[in-house]
Design an enzyme around this catalytic site. Structure first.
Site, PDB file in Angstrom:
ATOM      1  N   LEU A 130      37.296  67.337   9.800  1.00  0.00           N
ATOM      2  CA  LEU A 130      37.866  66.071   9.347  1.00  0.00           C
ATOM      3  C   LEU A 130      36.918  64.890   9.501  1.00  0.00           C
ATOM      4  O   LEU A 130      37.337  63.744   9.396  1.00  0.00           O
ATOM      5  CB  LEU A 130      39.179  65.775  10.092  1.00  0.00           C
ATOM      6  CG  LEU A 130      40.344  66.697   9.754  1.00  0.00           C
ATOM      7  CD1 LEU A 130      41.538  66.387  10.629  1.00  0.00           C
ATOM      8  CD2 LEU A 130      40.742  66.573   8.292  1.00  0.00           C
ATOM      9  N   CYS A 148      38.239  65.896  18.594  1.00  0.00           N
ATOM     10  CA  CYS A 148      39.439  65.629  17.790  1.00  0.00           C
ATOM     11  C   CYS A 148      40.312  66.875  17.620  1.00  0.00           C
ATOM     12  O   CYS A 148      41.514  66.835  17.835  1.00  0.00           O
ATOM     13  CB  CYS A 148      39.051  65.084  16.423  1.00  0.00           C
ATOM     14  SG  CYS A 148      38.135  63.548  16.487  1.00  0.00           S
ATOM     15  N   HIS A 149      39.694  67.995  17.233  1.00  0.00           N
ATOM     16  CA  HIS A 149      40.473  69.196  16.938  1.00  0.00           C
ATOM     17  C   HIS A 149      39.880  70.459  17.540  1.00  0.00           C
ATOM     18  O   HIS A 149      40.321  71.563  17.236  1.00  0.00           O
ATOM     19  CB  HIS A 149      40.650  69.351  15.427  1.00  0.00           C
ATOM     20  CG  HIS A 149      41.355  68.190  14.817  1.00  0.00           C
ATOM     21  ND1 HIS A 149      40.684  67.183  14.175  1.00  0.00           N
ATOM     22  CD2 HIS A 149      42.664  67.837  14.805  1.00  0.00           C
ATOM     23  CE1 HIS A 149      41.559  66.270  13.776  1.00  0.00           C
ATOM     24  NE2 HIS A 149      42.751  66.644  14.145  1.00  0.00           N
ATOM     25  N   GLY A 150      38.841  70.326  18.360  1.00  0.00           N
ATOM     26  CA  GLY A 150      38.332  71.456  19.122  1.00  0.00           C
ATOM     27  C   GLY A 150      37.307  72.345  18.453  1.00  0.00           C
ATOM     28  O   GLY A 150      37.085  73.464  18.906  1.00  0.00           O
ATOM     29  N   PRO A 163      38.730  74.781  14.021  1.00  0.00           N
ATOM     30  CA  PRO A 163      39.177  74.696  12.627  1.00  0.00           C
ATOM     31  C   PRO A 163      38.107  74.327  11.603  1.00  0.00           C
ATOM     32  O   PRO A 163      38.347  74.445  10.411  1.00  0.00           O
ATOM     33  CB  PRO A 163      40.242  73.590  12.683  1.00  0.00           C
ATOM     34  CG  PRO A 163      39.823  72.724  13.812  1.00  0.00           C
ATOM     35  CD  PRO A 163      39.214  73.662  14.822  1.00  0.00           C
TER      36      PRO A 163
END
Length: 184
Positions: A130, A148-150, A163
């Site tokens: 992202l 943020c999302h790993g 991701p």
């Protein structure tokens, strides 16, 4: 009415009956319409070109002597963070060892660096998930971690977990000499 038909039949040079003149008028009218449409469309299309200040940022030269072995510098390029990493022999060895791992976006370390300059890794500093900015040295593979999302990247900037679908992007760059690199 019969007189006008008789007149046009007896006068073959009459403008209304000359097919070549009518075709010429149609061609001229169509050409004028196309020219007018182009004159209107060009400013609309031209305004979509990048501004002069953006074009000035299209490439950047960086002095590599500012980066010590094991350090990373982040600079702004095209309004994005750009990582310039001076990798240690250990980081290079870890990256090469990861060439045969099960990778989401398979790419060897040699594909991500310039031949003869394996110690320099240059990447766009935006997570491919992202667009967050990953942090160096916080992932389990010794590379980058996106908080943020790993997403976890290795020492070559390849995605290993999380991701993010793709590796960190390697921009176009060239070494001008041993101390200077030109990106873009």
């Amino acid at each position: 009415m019969a007189d006008s038909l008789a007149d046009s039949a007896s006068n073959p040079g009459h403008a209304g009956d000359d097919p070549s003149r009518r075709d010429f008028i149609h061609i001229v009218a169509a050409a004028a319409a196309v020219g007018g449409a182009a004159a209107v469309a060009w400013p609309l299309i031209d305004q979509m070109n990048p501004a002069a200040d953006t074009l000035a940022l299209a490439s950047v030269e960086f002095d590599l002597s500012k980066v010590e072995l094991g350090q990373e510098v982040t600079i702004a390029w095209r309004k994005q963070p750009l990582f310039i990493r001076h990798r240690t022999p250990k980081e290079i060895a870890e990256a090469v060892a990861g060439d045969h791992a099960d990778l989401k976006d398979p790419q060897t370390d040699a594909d991500r660096v310039k031949a003869g300059h394996a110690e320099w890794l240059i990447l766009l500093g935006s997570c491919t998930h992202l667009g967050c900015v990953p942090l160096f040295g916080q992932g389990e593979y010794g590379g980058w971690f996106c908080p943020c999302h790993g997403s976890v990247y290795d020492t070559s900037g390849r995605i290993r977990k999380g991701p993010a679908p793709l590796n960190l992007v390697v921009p176009e760059y060239a070494f001008l000499n041993d101390k200077t690199v030109k990106i873009g």
